[in-house]
Design a protein around this motif. Structure first.
Motif, short mmCIF file in Angstrom:
data_model
loop_
_atom_site.label_atom_id
_atom_site.label_comp_id
_atom_site.label_asym_id
_atom_site.label_seq_id
_atom_site.Cartn_x
_atom_site.Cartn_y
_atom_site.Cartn_z
N PHE A 228 0.85 -1.19 0.00
CA PHE A 228 0.00 0.00 0.00
C PHE A 228 0.89 1.24 0.00
O PHE A 228 2.02 1.22 0.49
N GLU A 229 0.37 2.29 -0.58
CA GLU A 229 1.04 3.59 -0.55
C GLU A 229 -0.01 4.65 -0.28
O GLU A 229 -1.08 4.65 -0.91
N ALA A 230 0.27 5.53 0.65
CA ALA A 230 -0.69 6.58 1.02
C ALA A 230 -0.01 7.95 0.94
O ALA A 230 1.11 8.12 1.44
N VAL A 231 -0.69 8.88 0.32
CA VAL A 231 -0.24 10.28 0.32
C VAL A 231 -1.15 11.04 1.28
O VAL A 231 -2.37 11.11 1.09
N ILE A 232 -0.55 11.58 2.33
CA ILE A 232 -1.29 12.31 3.37
C ILE A 232 -1.00 13.79 3.18
O ILE A 232 0.16 14.23 3.28
N SER A 233 -2.04 14.53 2.87
CA SER A 233 -1.89 15.94 2.50
C SER A 233 -2.42 16.86 3.58
O SER A 233 -3.50 16.64 4.13
N GLY A 234 -1.64 17.88 3.89
CA GLY A 234 -2.05 18.90 4.85
C GLY A 234 -1.83 20.29 4.27
O GLY A 234 -2.17 20.54 3.12
N LYS A 235 -1.18 21.15 5.05
CA LYS A 235 -0.89 22.52 4.60
C LYS A 235 0.48 22.90 5.15
O LYS A 235 0.71 22.89 6.36
N GLY A 236 1.40 23.20 4.25
CA GLY A 236 2.75 23.51 4.66
C GLY A 236 2.88 24.88 5.30
O GLY A 236 1.99 25.74 5.16
N GLY A 237 4.01 25.07 5.98
CA GLY A 237 4.27 26.37 6.61
C GLY A 237 5.55 26.34 7.41
O GLY A 237 6.29 25.35 7.41
N HIS A 238 5.79 27.41 8.12
CA HIS A 238 7.00 27.54 8.93
C HIS A 238 6.86 26.69 10.19
O HIS A 238 5.82 26.70 10.85
N ALA A 239 7.94 25.99 10.53
CA ALA A 239 7.90 25.12 11.71
C ALA A 239 7.72 25.90 13.00
O ALA A 239 7.24 25.34 14.01
N ALA A 240 8.07 27.20 12.99
CA ALA A 240 7.93 28.02 14.19
C ALA A 240 6.50 28.53 14.37
O ALA A 240 6.17 29.08 15.44
N ILE A 241 5.66 28.37 13.36
CA ILE A 241 4.27 28.85 13.46
C ILE A 241 3.34 27.69 13.07
O ILE A 241 2.64 27.73 12.06
N PRO A 242 3.32 26.62 13.85
CA PRO A 242 2.56 25.41 13.47
C PRO A 242 1.05 25.63 13.39
O PRO A 242 0.36 24.93 12.66
N GLN A 243 0.54 26.66 14.13
CA GLN A 243 -0.90 26.89 14.13
C GLN A 243 -1.42 27.37 12.78
O GLN A 243 -2.63 27.29 12.50
N GLN A 244 -0.53 27.84 11.93
CA GLN A 244 -0.94 28.28 10.61
C GLN A 244 -0.80 27.17 9.56
O GLN A 244 -1.06 27.40 8.38
N SER A 245 -0.41 26.00 10.00
CA SER A 245 -0.22 24.87 9.09
C SER A 245 -1.11 23.70 9.51
O SER A 245 -1.73 23.71 10.58
N ILE A 246 -1.19 22.71 8.65
CA ILE A 246 -1.82 21.42 8.98
C ILE A 246 -0.73 20.38 8.74
O ILE A 246 -0.36 20.13 7.59
N ASP A 247 -0.22 19.80 9.81
CA ASP A 247 1.02 19.04 9.76
C ASP A 247 0.78 17.59 9.29
O ASP A 247 0.27 16.75 10.05
N PRO A 248 1.19 17.24 8.07
CA PRO A 248 1.00 15.88 7.59
C PRO A 248 1.97 14.87 8.22
O PRO A 248 1.71 13.67 8.24
N ILE A 249 3.11 15.37 8.74
CA ILE A 249 4.05 14.46 9.39
C ILE A 249 3.45 13.94 10.69
O ILE A 249 3.55 12.74 11.00
N LEU A 250 2.80 14.81 11.45
CA LEU A 250 2.12 14.37 12.67
C LEU A 250 1.01 13.37 12.32
O LEU A 250 0.85 12.34 12.98
N ALA A 251 0.24 13.67 11.29
CA ALA A 251 -0.84 12.77 10.87
C ALA A 251 -0.28 11.42 10.45
O ALA A 251 -0.81 10.37 10.84
N ALA A 252 0.79 11.43 9.68
CA ALA A 252 1.38 10.18 9.21
C ALA A 252 1.92 9.37 10.39
O ALA A 252 1.83 8.13 10.41
N SER A 253 2.48 10.04 11.37
CA SER A 253 2.99 9.35 12.55
C SER A 253 1.87 8.65 13.30
O SER A 253 2.02 7.50 13.74
N ASN A 254 0.74 9.33 13.46
CA ASN A 254 -0.42 8.70 14.11
C ASN A 254 -0.94 7.52 13.29
O ASN A 254 -1.38 6.51 13.86
N VAL A 255 -0.91 7.65 11.98
CA VAL A 255 -1.35 6.56 11.11
C VAL A 255 -0.49 5.32 11.34
O VAL A 255 -1.00 4.21 11.51
#
Length: 451
Positions: A228-255
């Protein structure tokens, strides 16, 4: 003077008689078994396969293939070598099947039909074993023993052709491309390579088993596998301002964590299953949250029901866990280069036949009942349409301190095992045809035509 001549004659007569007795004993020990005694054939074939005429030839074939490895559906030179050797033996064949596949025929050309299969393809590995017959092709290597499989099947063909009077039907020789992930068996079936065939046997060299040992089991032997292969899409941004992004790395880790619960908390502990995420691609800088992450892995099970349940739950978990983290996920389960492989399940009647034949050839202690393995084999595609039996033949290189598993650039085998594999192949075919001839008519749904 007459007395001396008489004594000389008696002496020479005694010597001649002794030599004749020794010759008769030698001929008797290697004599061809009676046609009504199939139990003698396996030992006879093993002795025959160990003779230089057969054994040295198989070793030579194996080394030629090993020096010139070819990947799946690219086995053009290997296929040509097989056809050339079948021509020399005098075996009729058809070609091509699935691009490079070859199917040979020995016997009457009439029912019953039984098949013997060998795969031909190599792996994309750089060989690290320094020996005289090392791969001459950079980045390609026979690291799973398919070169030995071809050599053993050709050896069996040579023996069967020489002893055609043993055959009460037809042996079909299946030289198949692209076992290593390409689903060559499936394409061989689609090309009608198994037309009229009632049963099929497959062999695999075992670098972890000593020469002279064979192993198999009835029922599930190797797992069904999928990717299986999954592409998990969020919204990129600056790591210092995470509230303005949707973090796909966190989502992938939970997956990934949640996927492990499918086996530990949803599967029956007695029903072995595996889910492994082996690839994680995401991000290019330490201080940038990426737009998307790609993960991929494999899942395996020993039954179709468990396999399909696992597939369904993998999709649900990935989509659900991504959604919890405000991400979207798209999932792919099959592609042109990656397909589902069913579980390899050995037929029980063929298992009994294997034990009888192997028992006639070897000591009972040399026949091992093996545990199921989580590896997969596209031989399973054949088993979905006809009874099939897959077994392992010992080829451990005892010069190594630690045996090397297949798919390693250091993979090595002991060529002495070739004789055992070829003899087993040939003996199984002879015994199957003999048993079928003396049994009831073929079951419904298996029509037979002459070649």
């Amino acid at each position: 003077m007459v007395m001396m001549n008489h004594r000389c004659c008696c002496y020479y007569y005694s010597v001649l008689l002794f030599l004749l007795l020794m010759l008769c004993e030698s001929i008797s020990s290697d004599s061809i078994p009676a046609s009504n005694d199939p139990s003698g054939i396996p030992k006879y074939f093993l002795g025959f396969a160990k003779q230089p005429e057969i054994f040295d030839w198989m070793v030579g074939v194996r080394r030629r293939i090993h020096e010139n490895p070819e990947l799946g559906y690219e086995e053009f030179e290997t296929s040509k070598l097989i056809r050339d050797e079948l021509d020399k033996i005098g075996v009729h064949y058809k070609h091509p099947f699935a691009g490079t596949g070859v199917v040979g025929f020995i016997g009457s050309g009439k029912p019953p039909f039984v098949a013997l299969r060998a795969d031909m393809d190599a792996l994309a590995l750089e060989e690290m074993v320094n020996w005289e017959h090392k791969s001459k092709v950079p980045g390609k290597m026979h690291a799973c023993g398919h070169d030995t499989h071809v050599a053993m099947l050709l050896g069996a063909a040579k023996m069967l052709q020489k002893h055609r009077d043993f055959l009460e039907g037809t042996v079909v020789l299946v030289f198949q491309p692209a076992e290593e992930g390409g689903g060559g068996a499936k394409r061989m079936i689609e090309s009608a390579a198994l037309e009229n065939v009632e049963a099929i046997f497959g062999i695999h060299s075992a670098s972890m088993l000593p020469v002279g040992i064979v192993a198999a089991r009835s029922g599930p032997l190797l797992a069904g596998s999928g990717v299986f292969e999954a592409v998990i899409s969020g919204k990129g941004g600056h790591a210092a301002i995470p509230q303005q992004s949707i973090d796909p790395i966190l989502a992938a880790s939970n997956v990934i964590v949640s996927l492990q619960h499918l086996v530990s908390r949803e599967a029956d502990p007695l029903d072995s299953q595996v889910v492994t995420v082996a690839k994680f691609i995401g991000g290019g800088a330490f201080n940038v949250i990426p737009d998307s992450v790609t993960i991929s892995g494999t899942f395996r099970a020993f039954s179709k029901d468990s396999f399909q349940q696992l597939r369904r739950r993998i999709e649900e978990v990935i989509i659900g866990q991504a959604a919890v983290q405000r991400c979207n996920a798209t999932i792919t389960f099959e592609s042109k280069d990656q397909m589902f492989f069913p579980p390899t399940v050995n037929d029980n009647d063929l298992h009994k036949l294997f034990h009888r034949v192997a028992g006639d050839m070897l000591d009972s202690a040399a026949i091992k009942e093996m545990q199921p393995l989580m590896g997969s084999e596209d031989f399973s595609f054949y088993q979905e349409i006809i009874p099939g039996y897959f077994f392992f033949v010992g080829m451990e290189d005892e010069t190594l301190e630690h045996p090397v598993m297949p798919h390693s650039p250091h993979f090595r085998i002991n060529e002495d095992g070739l004789a055992y594999g070829a003899a087993l192949h040939a003996s199984l075919a002879v015994r199957y045809l003999s048993d079928r001839r003396t049994s009831a008519a073929a079951p419904p749904g298996h029509g037979h035509d002459e070649l």
